[in-house]
Design a protein around this motif. Structure first.
Motif, PDB file in Angstrom:
ATOM      1  N   ALA A  59      -3.506  -0.230 -11.104  1.00  0.00           N
ATOM      2  CA  ALA A  59      -3.880  -0.403  -9.699  1.00  0.00           C
ATOM      3  C   ALA A  59      -5.326  -0.850  -9.560  1.00  0.00           C
ATOM      4  CB  ALA A  59      -3.645   0.890  -8.930  1.00  0.00           C
ATOM      5  N   PHE A  60      -6.202  -0.354 -10.442  1.00  0.00           N
ATOM      6  CA  PHE A  60      -7.627  -0.684 -10.365  1.00  0.00           C
ATOM      7  C   PHE A  60      -7.936  -1.818 -11.350  1.00  0.00           C
ATOM      8  CE2 PHE A  60      -7.609   3.362  -8.293  1.00  0.00           C
ATOM      9  CZ  PHE A  60      -8.676   3.326  -7.408  1.00  0.00           C
ATOM     10  N   SER A  61      -7.628  -3.022 -10.953  1.00  0.00           N
ATOM     11  CA  SER A  61      -7.909  -4.204 -11.771  1.00  0.00           C
ATOM     12  C   SER A  61      -8.381  -5.323 -10.851  1.00  0.00           C
ATOM     13  CB  SER A  61      -6.653  -4.641 -12.531  1.00  0.00           C
ATOM     14  OG  SER A  61      -5.661  -5.107 -11.626  1.00  0.00           O
ATOM     15  N   ARG A  62      -9.082  -6.287 -11.431  1.00  0.00           N
ATOM     16  CA  ARG A  62      -9.557  -7.414 -10.614  1.00  0.00           C
ATOM     17  C   ARG A  62      -8.407  -8.252 -10.096  1.00  0.00           C
ATOM     18  NH1 ARG A  62     -15.248  -8.045 -10.026  1.00  0.00           N
ATOM     19  NH2 ARG A  62     -14.592  -9.591  -8.499  1.00  0.00           N
ATOM     20  N   GLU A  63      -7.267  -8.164 -10.755  1.00  0.00           N
ATOM     21  CA  GLU A  63      -6.095  -8.871 -10.230  1.00  0.00           C
ATOM     22  C   GLU A  63      -5.624  -8.276  -8.910  1.00  0.00           C
ATOM     23  OE1 GLU A  63      -6.453  -7.779 -13.282  1.00  0.00           O
ATOM     24  OE2 GLU A  63      -5.584  -9.141 -14.789  1.00  0.00           O
ATOM     25  N   ASN A  64      -5.857  -6.969  -8.734  1.00  0.00           N
ATOM     26  CA  ASN A  64      -5.336  -6.275  -7.557  1.00  0.00           C
ATOM     27  C   ASN A  64      -6.399  -5.937  -6.524  1.00  0.00           C
ATOM     28  OD1 ASN A  64      -2.603  -6.106  -8.526  1.00  0.00           O
ATOM     29  ND2 ASN A  64      -3.287  -4.508  -9.946  1.00  0.00           N
ATOM     30  N   ILE A  65      -7.677  -6.053  -6.868  1.00  0.00           N
ATOM     31  CA  ILE A  65      -8.745  -5.724  -5.931  1.00  0.00           C
ATOM     32  C   ILE A  65      -9.618  -6.955  -5.714  1.00  0.00           C
ATOM     33  CG2 ILE A  65     -10.779  -4.297  -5.524  1.00  0.00           C
ATOM     34  CD1 ILE A  65      -9.462  -2.077  -7.109  1.00  0.00           C
ATOM     35  N   ILE A  66      -9.591  -7.469  -4.494  1.00  0.00           N
ATOM     36  CA  ILE A  66     -10.389  -8.641  -4.117  1.00  0.00           C
ATOM     37  C   ILE A  66     -11.520  -8.170  -3.219  1.00  0.00           C
ATOM     38  CG2 ILE A  66     -10.361 -10.889  -2.980  1.00  0.00           C
ATOM     39  CD1 ILE A  66      -7.330 -10.967  -3.508  1.00  0.00           C
ATOM     40  N   PRO A  67     -12.769  -8.290  -3.669  1.00  0.00           N
ATOM     41  CA  PRO A  67     -13.897  -7.830  -2.848  1.00  0.00           C
ATOM     42  C   PRO A  67     -13.895  -8.477  -1.464  1.00  0.00           C
ATOM     43  CG  PRO A  67     -14.631  -8.405  -5.062  1.00  0.00           C
ATOM     44  CD  PRO A  67     -13.214  -8.871  -4.950  1.00  0.00           C
ATOM     45  N   GLY A  68     -14.127  -7.639  -0.449  1.00  0.00           N
ATOM     46  CA  GLY A  68     -14.167  -8.122   0.923  1.00  0.00           C
ATOM     47  C   GLY A  68     -12.807  -8.284   1.563  1.00  0.00           C
ATOM     48  N   VAL A  69     -11.741  -8.077   0.811  1.00  0.00           N
ATOM     49  CA  VAL A  69     -10.378  -8.231   1.337  1.00  0.00           C
ATOM     50  C   VAL A  69      -9.565  -6.947   1.142  1.00  0.00           C
ATOM     51  CG1 VAL A  69      -8.204  -9.499   1.142  1.00  0.00           C
ATOM     52  CG2 VAL A  69     -10.396 -10.719   0.911  1.00  0.00           C
ATOM     53  N   THR A  70      -9.494  -6.487  -0.090  1.00  0.00           N
ATOM     54  CA  THR A  70      -8.693  -5.301  -0.410  1.00  0.00           C
ATOM     55  C   THR A  70      -9.327  -4.050   0.205  1.00  0.00           C
ATOM     56  OG1 THR A  70      -8.070  -6.336  -2.504  1.00  0.00           O
ATOM     57  CG2 THR A  70      -7.659  -3.983  -2.285  1.00  0.00           C
ATOM     58  N   THR A  71      -8.478  -3.188   0.740  1.00  0.00           N
ATOM     59  CA  THR A  71      -8.953  -1.923   1.313  1.00  0.00           C
ATOM     60  C   THR A  71      -8.560  -0.758   0.407  1.00  0.00           C
ATOM     61  OG1 THR A  71      -6.926  -1.468   2.572  1.00  0.00           O
ATOM     62  CG2 THR A  71      -8.607  -2.861   3.623  1.00  0.00           C
ATOM     63  N   THR A  72      -9.211   0.368   0.639  1.00  0.00           N
ATOM     64  CA  THR A  72      -8.841   1.570  -0.113  1.00  0.00           C
ATOM     65  C   THR A  72      -7.380   1.935   0.157  1.00  0.00           C
ATOM     66  OG1 THR A  72      -9.770   2.915   1.700  1.00  0.00           O
ATOM     67  CG2 THR A  72     -11.175   2.510  -0.225  1.00  0.00           C
ATOM     68  N   ARG A  73      -6.916   1.676   1.376  1.00  0.00           N
ATOM     69  CA  ARG A  73      -5.515   1.951   1.703  1.00  0.00           C
ATOM     70  C   ARG A  73      -4.582   1.060   0.888  1.00  0.00           C
ATOM     71  NH1 ARG A  73      -2.145   5.919   3.093  1.00  0.00           N
ATOM     72  NH2 ARG A  73      -0.456   5.250   4.480  1.00  0.00           N
ATOM     73  N   ASP A  74      -4.956  -0.183   0.677  1.00  0.00           N
ATOM     74  CA  ASP A  74      -4.146  -1.087  -0.139  1.00  0.00           C
ATOM     75  C   ASP A  74      -3.961  -0.522  -1.548  1.00  0.00           C
ATOM     76  OD1 ASP A  74      -3.958  -2.953   1.934  1.00  0.00           O
ATOM     77  OD2 ASP A  74      -5.725  -4.071   1.244  1.00  0.00           O
ATOM     78  N   VAL A  75      -5.030   0.009  -2.119  1.00  0.00           N
ATOM     79  CA  VAL A  75      -4.945   0.550  -3.481  1.00  0.00           C
ATOM     80  C   VAL A  75      -4.102   1.823  -3.490  1.00  0.00           C
ATOM     81  CG1 VAL A  75      -6.242   1.260  -5.519  1.00  0.00           C
ATOM     82  CG2 VAL A  75      -7.210  -0.444  -3.974  1.00  0.00           C
ATOM     83  N   GLU A  76      -4.237   2.640  -2.441  1.00  0.00           N
ATOM     84  CA  GLU A  76      -3.388   3.831  -2.339  1.00  0.00           C
ATOM     85  C   GLU A  76      -1.916   3.456  -2.346  1.00  0.00           C
ATOM     86  OE1 GLU A  76      -6.449   6.610   0.346  1.00  0.00           O
ATOM     87  OE2 GLU A  76      -4.742   5.580   1.286  1.00  0.00           O
ATOM     88  N   MET A  77      -1.569   2.425  -1.575  1.00  0.00           N
ATOM     89  CA  MET A  77      -0.169   2.013  -1.500  1.00  0.00           C
ATOM     90  C   MET A  77       0.310   1.405  -2.815  1.00  0.00           C
ATOM     91  SD  MET A  77       1.159   2.932   1.351  1.00  0.00           S
ATOM     92  CE  MET A  77       0.220   4.430   0.997  1.00  0.00           C
ATOM     93  N   ARG A  78      -0.599   0.741  -3.537  1.00  0.00           N
ATOM     94  CA  ARG A  78      -0.202   0.194  -4.835  1.00  0.00           C
ATOM     95  C   ARG A  78       0.057   1.338  -5.829  1.00  0.00           C
ATOM     96  NH1 ARG A  78       0.877  -4.093  -7.439  1.00  0.00           N
ATOM     97  NH2 ARG A  78       0.508  -4.269  -9.682  1.00  0.00           N
ATOM     98  N   LEU A  79      -0.789   2.346  -5.825  1.00  0.00           N
ATOM     99  CA  LEU A  79      -0.538   3.502  -6.686  1.00  0.00           C
ATOM    100  C   LEU A  79       0.825   4.120  -6.386  1.00  0.00           C
ATOM    101  CD1 LEU A  79      -4.057   5.192  -6.497  1.00  0.00           C
ATOM    102  CD2 LEU A  79      -2.976   4.376  -8.605  1.00  0.00           C
ATOM    103  N   LYS A  80       1.113   4.271  -5.105  1.00  0.00           N
ATOM    104  CA  LYS A  80       2.369   4.883  -4.680  1.00  0.00           C
ATOM    105  C   LYS A  80       3.559   4.023  -5.118  1.00  0.00           C
ATOM    106  CE  LYS A  80       3.940   7.427  -0.602  1.00  0.00           C
ATOM    107  NZ  LYS A  80       3.455   8.740  -1.060  1.00  0.00           N
ATOM    108  N   LYS A  81       3.436   2.696  -4.975  1.00  0.00           N
ATOM    109  CA  LYS A  81       4.525   1.796  -5.345  1.00  0.00           C
ATOM    110  C   LYS A  81       4.739   1.770  -6.857  1.00  0.00           C
ATOM    111  CE  LYS A  81       6.133  -2.990  -4.881  1.00  0.00           C
ATOM    112  NZ  LYS A  81       7.494  -2.531  -4.532  1.00  0.00           N
ATOM    113  N   LEU A  82       3.648   1.761  -7.620  1.00  0.00           N
ATOM    114  CA  LEU A  82       3.775   1.766  -9.071  1.00  0.00           C
ATOM    115  C   LEU A  82       4.480   3.036  -9.548  1.00  0.00           C
ATOM    116  CD1 LEU A  82       0.244   0.376 -10.001  1.00  0.00           C
ATOM    117  CD2 LEU A  82       2.430  -0.750 -10.490  1.00  0.00           C
TER     118      LEU A  82
END
Length: 416
Positions: free
Chosen positions: A195-218
């Motif tokens: 979940a915490f990779s540059r492929e999944n986190i785009i500075p200025g675009v990705t939110t903390t909520r987006d990463v939470e949902m990716r963790l949940k989906k994975l």
């Protein structure tokens, strides 16, 4: 593809099927009933322990006693344990005869009459029930069920609290469960790393909520259920809130808290990442010390883990040792097992670093698992002496007076 993605793919391809999980769960349950429970019963003075609950309002221990294909009590379901025998009273008790003697069938009518007869036949004089002022997981009997038993049996059976065996049943882990935990810890680390990779986190675009949902989906894609959140937050230069949420920017110090359930076991893990800005070639000076100092607090806590010491004593000694080393530590570690915030000794709370009555007074026991959860705060000179927190949490096993980091621990700040 990053290495965590490769590892996730491998894990996904090798996850056990639902049927395989049930078989494994039942083998562990059978072992626990045969090898763990008898020793716990020997510590008690009552004649028998009863765990009883109603459908949709179960004692939390009910699900730890049901075979893997069951998902809760049916109508009134009860388990009775003596030092020699174990029984089940349930509409589906005949389907549990691999694990228990079936002491009641629907055709026999009133389950409480069969219960009373069983207790008379066994000559039970003191009966342990799950009620407790201090331990929620040992307080599972409802008021109405307790009153029913008291009215029916209290003239010849003394009803006493079974809080000690309830807590110890929940917190004691077999060697096989600890090895399952080792695999789960690796899965947790792999999901977080994916979940915490540059492929999944785009500075200025990705939110903390987006990463939470990716963790949940994975987790969900592997058939795993998160038991809270998960939670993702950040620390940023100039921002006072150390658990800030929102859009992620370059230069943010990221933190996650992530836990899932697998075959009745809960994980709880926290790790930290730094998202470098485009202008940065190196980490801000001193930022790499955040994890190192927090590791020092982990080391202190691990050294002080001794069987027989209370959670409160362990907290006090560890905070003293951390202070002597100049570390501004906060410790809030807890048991894990059938529940994420499991039964057993609490070692501090994030908002209480003093003595915790009840749960903090419980003694550390062998063959238990904990979420070693803590933080260390220190000023970061390159951020104008802004206080920066190192938040870490690892699922660990405690056996033979040693802490086992089941899949290692984070020992450096992960850089994105």
């Amino acid at each position: 593809m990053n290495s965590s993605a490769d590892q996730y793919k491998e894990i996904s391809e090798n996850m056990p099927s639902e049927e395989q999980r049930i078989v494994e769960y039942n083998e562990i349950l059978q072992y626990r009933l045969n090898s763990v429970l008898p020793g716990l019963l020997e510590e008690e003075e009552f004649d028998a322990w009863m765990v009883i609950g109603r459908e949709n309002n179960e004692d939390p221990i009910i699900n730890t006693l049901l075979p893997g294909s069951f998902h809760g009590a049916s109508r009134v379901t009860a388990f009775l344990f003596t030092k020699e025998e174990r029984f089940v009273l349930s509409p589906y008790g005949s389907r549990m005869e691999e694990f228990y003697q079936c002491a009641w069938t629907n055709e026999e009518g009133d389950v409480f009459k069969s219960m009373a007869k069983l207790l008379r036949d066994l000559k039970i004089r003191t009966l342990g029930l799950n009620f407790s002022e201090d331990f929620a997981l040992a307080d599972g009997i409802t008021h109405s069920l307790f009153e029913s038993l008291r009215q029916k049996f209290d003239d010849h059976i003394h009803l006493v609290s079974a809080e000690r065996i309830a807590v110890n049943w929940l917190q004691t882990r077999s060697d096989r469960e600890i090895e399952v935990y080792r695999k789960l810890d690796r899965i947790a680390h792999t999901i977080i790393g994916n979940a915490f990779s540059r492929e999944n986190i785009i500075p200025g675009v990705t939110t903390t909520r987006d990463v939470e949902m990716r963790l949940k989906k994975l987790a969900s894609n592997l058939g795993l259920r998160t038991w809270f959140g998960p939670d993702v937050d950040l620390q940023r230069r100039g921002a006072e809130d150390p658990r800030k949420t929102g859009v992620i920017e370059g230069g943010d110090l990221l933190h996650c808290d992530f836990g899932f359930m697998y075959s009745g076991l809960a994980t709880d893990t926290q790790q930290m990442f730094y998202l470098k800005s485009d202008e940065e070639n190196d980490l801000p000076e001193g930022l790499d010390d955040v994890i190192r100092k927090t590791n020092e607090v982990q080391d202190i806590l691990a050294r002080n883990f001794i069987e027989g010491i209370s959670g409160n004593e362990l907290l006090s000694i560890s905070l003293r040792d951390a202070k002597e080393r100049g570390l501004d530590a906060t410790i809030y570690s807890h048991p894990v097992g059938y529940h994420g915030h499991g039964a057993g000794p609490i070692i501090g709370l994030w908002n209480n670093q003093e003595k915790i009555p009840g749960t903090g007074d419980l003694k550390i026991r062998n063959s238990t698992c904990f979420a070693m959860e803590l933080n260390c705060r220190s000023p970061l000179h390159s951020w104008d002496d802004q206080p920066v927190y190192g938040f870490l949490e690892e699922t660990v096993a405690f056996r033979n007076n040693k802490i086992d980091y089941l899949d290692g621990r984070q020992e450096e700040l992960f850089i994105l």
